[in-house]
Design an enzyme around this catalytic site. Structure first.
Site, PDB file in Angstrom:
ATOM      1  N   GLY A  95     -29.144 -34.878  -0.503  1.00 44.84           N
ATOM      2  CA  GLY A  95     -29.744 -36.298  -1.256  1.00 44.84           C
ATOM      3  C   GLY A  95     -30.192 -37.273  -0.510  1.00 44.84           C
ATOM      4  O   GLY A  95     -30.105 -37.016   0.666  1.00 44.84           O
ATOM      5  N   SER A  96     -29.972 -38.456  -1.132  1.00 46.63           N
ATOM      6  CA  SER A  96     -30.282 -39.665  -0.121  1.00 46.63           C
ATOM      7  C   SER A  96     -29.159 -40.181   0.602  1.00 46.63           C
ATOM      8  O   SER A  96     -28.118 -40.030   0.140  1.00 46.63           O
ATOM      9  CB  SER A  96     -30.839 -40.890  -1.439  1.00 46.63           C
ATOM     10  N   VAL A 152     -26.662 -42.364  -1.871  1.00 53.45           N
ATOM     11  CA  VAL A 152     -25.724 -41.441  -2.692  1.00 53.45           C
ATOM     12  C   VAL A 152     -24.912 -40.899  -1.580  1.00 53.45           C
ATOM     13  O   VAL A 152     -23.486 -40.660  -1.934  1.00 53.45           O
ATOM     14  CB  VAL A 152     -26.352 -40.605  -3.486  1.00 53.45           C
ATOM     15  N   GLY A 153     -25.320 -40.519  -0.483  1.00 46.96           N
ATOM     16  CA  GLY A 153     -24.482 -39.751   0.474  1.00 46.96           C
ATOM     17  C   GLY A 153     -23.237 -40.476   1.082  1.00 46.96           C
ATOM     18  O   GLY A 153     -22.027 -40.099   1.139  1.00 46.96           O
ATOM     19  N   GLU A 175     -26.638 -33.281   3.871  1.00 50.42           N
ATOM     20  CA  GLU A 175     -28.048 -32.961   4.402  1.00 50.42           C
ATOM     21  C   GLU A 175     -28.846 -34.181   3.669  1.00 50.42           C
ATOM     22  O   GLU A 175     -29.203 -34.229   2.240  1.00 50.42           O
ATOM     23  CB  GLU A 175     -28.399 -31.659   3.553  1.00 50.42           C
ATOM     24  N   CYS A 182     -37.380 -33.129   2.092  1.00 48.21           N
ATOM     25  CA  CYS A 182     -36.619 -33.956   3.039  1.00 48.21           C
ATOM     26  C   CYS A 182     -37.267 -33.929   4.491  1.00 48.21           C
ATOM     27  O   CYS A 182     -36.925 -34.939   5.409  1.00 48.21           O
ATOM     28  CB  CYS A 182     -35.215 -33.505   3.304  1.00 48.21           C
TER      29      CYS A 182
END
Length: 468
Positions: free
Chosen positions: A196-197, A200-201, A218, A253
């Protein structure tokens, strides 16, 4: 097909976590044939429900059937690849030991990390949920699966299919949003795999750190493309770049975020892009003016730019973009392609080197000097020359980010390794005792002198020395 998502009650998450723990501790996931059977079942899930998966992706994302079918195909191929290689991947490694240790029994064993959590995004929901799960299954882990709430039809379908095809005590879908994710993160998982982003990571990594949980992140970033002046086929470069930028509406991504083109070939490159654009989209179905980032860019829109003002925007090419433009502030994650002119490839490399490390750097060039310079002077998860996305087709090399674009890898054996712990095994025979005699107290001068002699016995062949 309904787009309503039924959230898993947070009161059930503790029970789900406990069930996954009990299943793992039962030991049945250690059986290699059990894992292979589950991998085959996951392949069947994708194969037998390919049409339903396509409909779910159309309902949530408007994804064309061709791209939707690609998601099902990747799951099938990755599952079968893992099943075919599982015995090889799981086999103990036997290191070659030297000297007195040569008779010792030593091995490196891939053992499952345990109970893991896979949190996936909305842009390729099936691929980015099940590809990490393939690694967890292959490694022998039980897994909680948290799909994105932003693709409710897909998430609901996963909740229906996973218990039908896979062991329902070992692999469990948890649906919901922030509240449910936070409830999951209160538990001590043996590994968390998040796609994800970066924003949020950081939240996921922070929560995991409180419990010393290892994480694979990732993420993404602004993956650049360089079109060098020695590019031998500008039309082909334009075709590949525009295809990559608009695949999955640019919401990938590893998409080509922006292009650096050397000024001397820029006019030819623009002409090629416009020719390819017209072959991809002979007429535009979108007429309304977009309200997106295009409102703030100081560049010039030479193709596309129209949208419905809410959700859709036509594939758009923007020239005359500068490094401080609104389009260069963060990952675009959409079908907008900014193009920046540079005097030389060196100028592009210098700019890339100053930015956060992207997931991938693309370059269209035949120059070995440029390739070496790009490899030496930049940082990224990967470098790909003369195409975009092709690295995703290679199961034999690890896929992952670096720095701000994430850490940890997967694909093929790297997926198996991501959910495995390398556990050493050593058995020292009684016959080795004669070599241990000097280690026991009381220490003797003779033993000390022998140890010092060994220090001087090592021949260091490199005659160069560091100057103070």
């Amino acid at each position: 097909m309904s787009s309503f998502l039924t959230h898993t009650p947070t009161s059930e998450i503790d029970e789900i976590y406990g069930r996954l723990q009990r299943t793992y501790k039962s030991g049945r996931l250690l059986n290699i044939e059990y894992r292979r059977q589950q991998l085959y079942q996951l392949a069947r899930l994708a194969q037998e429900n390919a049409a339903t998966i396509e409909k779910a992706l159309q309902a949530d994302l408007g994804k064309p059937p061709f791209e939707a079918a690609g998601e099902a195909l990747r799951i099938i191929e990755s599952s079968l690849d893992a099943a075919a290689h599982l015995h090889q991947w799981a086999a103990p490694e036997r290191p070659s030991l030297a000297g007195p240790q040569s008779t010792w029994d030593a091995s490196i064993n891939s053992v499952p990390k345990g109970v893991v959590l896979v949190i996936s995004p909305w842009n390729s929901p099936f691929t980015l949920t099940f590809n990490p799960l393939i690694g967890a299954i292959a490694a022998g882990c039980s897994a909680g699966i948290k799909p994105s709430e932003h693709t409710p039809t897909c998430a609901s379908l996963m909740a229906q299919l996973v218990p039908k095809y896979l062991d329902p005590e070992a692999y469990i879908v948890v649906n919901g949003a922030v509240e449910e994710t936070n409830a999951l993160l209160t538990h001590r998982w043996d590994h968390i795999f998040f796609t994800g982003s970066g924003k949020v990571g950081k939240i996921i990594a922070t929560a995991a750190a409180q419990l010393l949980t290892p994480v694979t992140l990732e993420l993404g970033g602004k993956s650049p493309v360089i079109v060098a002046e020695d590019c031998t086929d500008v039309d082909l470069a334009a075709k590949r770049i525009l295809w990559g930028k608009t695949s999955n509406a640019g919401q990938v991504c590893v998409t080509a975020d922006h292009v650096f083109v050397v000024r001397s070939i820029a006019p030819v490159f623009y002409e090629a892009l416009l020719r390819i654009y017209k072959t991809f989209w002979p007429s535009s179905a979108l007429q309304d003016q977009s309200w997106s980032l295009l409102d703030r860019t100081r560049g010039t829109v030479i193709a596309g730019g129209d949208g419905d003002g809410v959700r859709k925007i036509a594939p758009t090419i923007v020239t005359g973009v500068k490094t401080d433009d609104a389009l260069m502030e963060e990952e675009i994650f959409g079908p907008i392609l900014p193009i920046l002119e540079v005097q030389s490839v060196g100028e592009a490399i210098s700019h890339i080197a100053q930015q956060p490390a992207p997931l991938v750097i693309y370059a269209f060039t035949e120059s070995e000097d440029i390739k070496r310079k790009l490899f030496a002077e930049t940082r990224s998860g990967a470098i790909v020359f003369n195409d975009v996305y092709s690295q995703l087709r290679i199961q034999e090399i690890p896929f992952g980010g670096f720095g701000e674009s994430g850490y940890g890898t997967y694909f093929g054996k790297a997926s198996f390794d991501a959910f495995s712990h390398k556990r050493s095994f050593v058995n020292i025979p009684s016959s080795a005792e004669s070599s241990f005699a000097s280690r026991y107290r009381p220490f003797t001068e003779e033993a000390y002198d022998a140890l010092k002699a060994k220090i001087g016995q090592h021949k260091i062949t490199d005659e160069k020395s560091l100057e103070s």
